[in-house]
Design an enzyme around this catalytic site. Structure first.
Site, PDB file in Angstrom:
ATOM      1  CD  GLU A  54      -1.366  -2.345   2.055  1.00 51.31           C
ATOM      2  OE1 GLU A  54      -2.162  -3.014   2.728  1.00 51.31           O
ATOM      3  OE2 GLU A  54      -0.133  -2.613   1.995  1.00 51.31           O
ATOM      4  CB  CYS A  88      -0.861  -0.654   5.254  1.00 49.20           C
ATOM      5  SG  CYS A  88       0.857  -1.078   4.906  1.00 49.20           S
ATOM      6  CB  ALA A 158      14.449 -37.615  -6.241  1.00 50.76           C
ATOM      7  NE  ARG A 187      17.961 -27.650  -1.197  1.00 50.82           N
ATOM      8  CZ  ARG A 187      19.153 -28.232  -1.213  1.00 50.82           C
ATOM      9  NH1 ARG A 187      20.231 -27.503  -1.470  1.00 50.82           N
ATOM     10  NH2 ARG A 187      19.277 -29.527  -0.981  1.00 50.82           N
ATOM     11  CB  THR A 199      19.801 -36.984   5.741  1.00 46.19           C
ATOM     12  OG1 THR A 199      18.647 -37.812   5.637  1.00 46.19           O
ATOM     13  CG2 THR A 199      20.061 -36.319   4.393  1.00 46.19           C
ATOM     14  CG  LEU A 207      20.846 -29.450   3.729  1.00 43.37           C
ATOM     15  CD1 LEU A 207      20.410 -29.636   5.174  1.00 43.37           C
ATOM     16  CD2 LEU A 207      19.968 -30.270   2.795  1.00 43.37           C
ATOM     17  CG  LEU A 289      10.693 -37.495   3.736  1.00 45.27           C
ATOM     18  CD1 LEU A 289      11.349 -38.089   2.489  1.00 45.27           C
ATOM     19  CD2 LEU A 289       9.982 -36.194   3.381  1.00 45.27           C
TER      20      LEU A 289
END
Length: 342
Positions: A54, A88, A158, A187, A199, A207, A289
């Site tokens: 705005e 605003c 993947a 990312r 991992t 990363l 996951l």
């Protein structure tokens, strides 16, 4: 709502998307100033900590005498509190605009209807809900975070054509250079990237955003026993990392060690939200996951399937959802899913 309102709100939405990757944890917002059917000013929130949409739109109006007879279209409810910038809603009131059209209300606790209330109390005509679905979609991450008290979660992995994410005891590049670049773009659009300590130990990932222009998200490592190699990139490259651990550890430069039970996703997600994180991408491994899927703590999943057969290895997670997009990129089949019912 009329056709003219929809037309100008669509332009505001186009502008809002210009802030992608630069404004978080703030929302992406676009604004258009219209006088007698003609756009006389427009703007969007370009960067966190800088002027809101705005402010930029009003500042772009060359003839300010037009404002009392103008309508301002804004994709998200104008803020009503002092933060990095003044409210605003107060700017619009002080500019004496005749009407404000809002795409959707802001669930953030310090706004949440207060911006619209301020405008109405000042005698400004307000219309809410023009292209609301589209306006909510452009800020679905921000809206999810502030309505649920946890960040919006993207699961990403993947897999091979026969359903493995890695060969047994090793690693295999399943993404192509092009799809890797696209993942670096992903990312750049989130506040944090989450992986497990295993991992880090096996893959030693950076990363980071390297193949795309954008900010570096916070790296978050979930560690139950503190088994992270001291020479890992996430601990030694000088970029920000947060390690959730059950053991106490000293702070070391940009690496922060936080004592927290990581067995329940909701626990560390709520802690991240308390730190201002509104979106995360969970990149693995498989155990995390699967844990996220089982707990239902995800909002979107991106599954990339490569034309490769591994025959054995780490089994890819099983997930069920509604297909959002389905495409083939550089020989890789990429599907985006959202939870059933969303």
């Amino acid at each position: 709502m009329n056709d003219r309102d929809s037309l100008f709100m669509r332009r505001a939405l186009q502008l809002a998307r210009g802030g992608a990757g630069h404004v978080s944890p703030n929302p992406m917002v676009g604004a258009v100033v219209v006088h007698e059917g003609t756009i006389v000013g427009e703007g969007y929130h370009r960067c966190w900590g800088q002027a809101h949409a705005e402010v930029n739109a009003i500042a772009s109006v060359k003839d300010r005498s037009l404002l009392p007879a103008s309508t301002v279209y804004v994709t998200l409810e104008p803020c009503a509190h002092y933060g990095k910038t003044p409210p605003c809603a107060r700017l619009l009131i002080d500019s004496h605009v005749a009407r404000v059209v809002v795409g959707t209300l802001d669930p953030f606790a310090k706004v949440a209807g207060r911006g619209v209330a301020m405008l109405c109390e000042a005698g400004i005509e307000v219309t809410v809900g023009v292209l609301e679905r589209e306006c909510r979609d452009v800020n679905r991450r921000f809206l999810k975070a502030h309505s649920s008290g946890r960040p919006w979660v993207l699961l990403k992995w993947a897999q091979s054509a026969d359903g493995f994410i890695a060969p047994r005891g090793g690693r295999c590049a399943l993404s192509s250079p092009l799809t890797t670049t696209l993942m670096h773009r992903e990312r750049a659009l989130v506040d944090a990237i989450v992986v497990g300590a295993r991992t880090v130990a096996i893959d030693d990932p950076s990363l980071t955003v390297r193949h795309w222009c954008g900010h570096q998200p916070l790296r978050v490592v979930l560690s139950r026993a503190g088994s992270i190699p001291v020479a890992s990139r996430v601990l030694t490259d000088g970029l920000d990392t947060l390690v959730y651990n059950r053991m106490k550890n000293s702070h070391d430069g940009p690496v922060e060690w936080a004592v927290l039970d990581t067995s329940r996703p909701e626990t560390w997600l709520r802690d991240l939200y308390s730190r201002g994180i509104t979106s995360v991408m969970v990149e693995g491994g498989a155990e995390i996951l699967i844990q996220m899927i089982a707990a239902g703590t995800w909002d979107e999943a991106r599954v990339e399937t490569a034309p490769v057969l591994l025959r054995e290895g780490v089994t890819a997670p099983a997930i069920t959802g509604r297909t959002l997009t389905d495409e083939t990129v550089d020989g890789r089949h990429i599907v985006r899913l959202v939870p059933l019912g969303d």
